[in-house]
Enzyme design. Sequence first.
Site, PDB file in Angstrom:
ATOM      1  N   GLU A  84       6.478   9.399 -31.956  1.00  0.00           N
ATOM      2  CA  GLU A  84       6.400  10.768 -32.248  1.00  0.00           C
ATOM      3  C   GLU A  84       4.741  11.081 -32.573  1.00  0.00           C
ATOM      4  OE1 GLU A  84       8.494  12.850 -32.607  1.00  0.00           O
ATOM      5  OE2 GLU A  84      10.065  11.584 -32.259  1.00  0.00           O
ATOM      6  N   THR A 109       1.123  15.664 -26.145  1.00  0.00           N
ATOM      7  CA  THR A 109       0.965  14.952 -24.863  1.00  0.00           C
ATOM      8  C   THR A 109       2.502  14.769 -24.418  1.00  0.00           C
ATOM      9  OG1 THR A 109      -0.786  13.886 -26.114  1.00  0.00           O
ATOM     10  CG2 THR A 109       0.182  12.802 -24.122  1.00  0.00           C
ATOM     11  N   LEU A 141      -5.453   9.199 -24.396  1.00  0.00           N
ATOM     12  CA  LEU A 141      -4.539  10.308 -24.967  1.00  0.00           C
ATOM     13  C   LEU A 141      -4.943  11.259 -25.463  1.00  0.00           C
ATOM     14  CD1 LEU A 141      -1.729   7.638 -26.469  1.00  0.00           C
ATOM     15  CD2 LEU A 141      -1.573   9.637 -24.617  1.00  0.00           C
ATOM     16  N   TYR A 187       6.662  17.623 -39.752  1.00  0.00           N
ATOM     17  CA  TYR A 187       7.574  17.295 -38.700  1.00  0.00           C
ATOM     18  C   TYR A 187       7.634  15.734 -38.376  1.00  0.00           C
ATOM     19  CZ  TYR A 187       8.196  15.906 -33.567  1.00  0.00           C
ATOM     20  OH  TYR A 187       8.788  15.418 -32.405  1.00  0.00           O
ATOM     21  N   ASP A 213       9.280  20.894 -33.994  1.00  0.00           N
ATOM     22  CA  ASP A 213       8.093  20.931 -33.206  1.00  0.00           C
ATOM     23  C   ASP A 213       8.174  22.167 -32.283  1.00  0.00           C
ATOM     24  OD1 ASP A 213      10.143  20.220 -31.263  1.00  0.00           O
ATOM     25  OD2 ASP A 213       8.969  18.542 -30.339  1.00  0.00           O
TER      26      ASP A 213
END
Length: 512
Positions: free
Chosen positions: A69, A75, A112, A152, A170
Amino acid sequence: MAGARSDAAGAAGTERAIGPAGAAAPADSAGVKEAGAFFARELLDWYAANKRDLPWRRDRDPYRIWVSEVMLQQTRVDTVIPYYERFMAKFPTIRDLAEAPEEEVLKCWEGLGYYSRARNLQAGARQVVERHGGVVPDDKAAISSLKGVGPYTAGAILSIAFDKPEPAVDGNVMRVLSRYFLLGDDVAKPSARARIERLAASIIPEGRAGDFNQAVMELGALVCTPKSPGCLLCPVLAGCAGRAAGRERELPVKSKQKPPRPEARMAVLVEGRGRHAGKVLVRRRPDSGLLARMWELPHVLAPDSPAAGNGAFDALSRSLAEEAGLLVRPVRLWTEEEHVFSHIRWKVDVYLAEFGFFLDGGREAAAGTDGAVGGRTVAGDAGAFGMAGAAAASAVAAETASLYGDPSITAGAANADGAATANEPPNAADAAIVDEPPNAADVALVDEPPNAADAALMDEPPNADQASMAGRSPDHAETPDGWLWIGPEDMASLAFPNVFLRILNRYFAKRA
């Protein structure tokens, strides 16, 4: 924008929820309950038949779900999969992550972006080990107290790993529910997120929280996409109020954010000689702030009035001396690179350069904080470095601004999740890297020297001054703390921000 019309109207009670029979019903609790029941039933059937086989869905290990998560924030799934698999192979348990050197974690995360996510994830893992004996808690208060875990992330872990009836909202979820329930709230506002979280929690079916939350995200990723929703393929089409109103492309309402401001920078690939032949010089970021402790090429903010040729070389030499305590001789422009942060768009001119020497105090400049470098004296003979070097040496007492040109972004503060949720930019303080691909102009290498004089500098043996400089340094000059000469083999162990990773990989590939 037409969607803005419903903001006040929705608050006044004119929003509609469409039931499974297609008849309009007021958006009261009964209407929401009926529409929500249809939504959950049809969506879960669709998810069972269409969900993707993703590596983090193969068990309910809360640590693995947590890692996935965090990686998925900002991404794409296809990008995350290989990173996730490498990360889990390197750190298979939460104790492995907690006990690893930060450098190894950042290297495994390299590419990332949003590197604060990796630091927060490791800090949270250490808290789990210290507070909970290495077992991820299933209590909302306990899990929400962990570093980098916001509403979240907490909702995702609690629902998917422990089947707790917690929402995980999200960007995908906000888009799907805004369309389905015809919500006109501006989803960029915290009040809208809070409302959607309450709505999502009210329609989670008993005993199916994990599947339900993943199903809503899956629908948003595969069908109810931002710009071209595939309504005819949607399992809840019959109950979608946004589709019935013809507003599915307008929703969700989201206020526009300021575009990233452009910023021109100048970086150097300082090529080594002697025992450092085949290597380039890099420096380490300070211990706190933006991109803390990562490695980068020396670089400076370009002057407001860009100069060409020797004027650009002089400006670059002088700025590096003032800001970094480093004297170099720029040789020629080698490439241009662009990179987008959440709030800045960099255009970086990258120059090949020959090493001169470090100024006294360069050690403190490399290991200290961004900003004023303070007065220094020259370690070595400025005369051997020519007029540009002497001019730079005379200016080293000047204090300078942040290496990134904006002191406000060095705070490195993250939002509650440590990074924004999917489809949302991070808050202003979270200055992590945005992984947007460069455009075609990014990779336009400048392989030809700009003029004959530059070509001579590249291809002919150095003159007497250059030979003197090369003979003394880098062979005999001490490299200050926070600076390294690296070759391609070092790329496997040092973590670089994406923009410098691309430049260095390209440089070493061309020199191979």
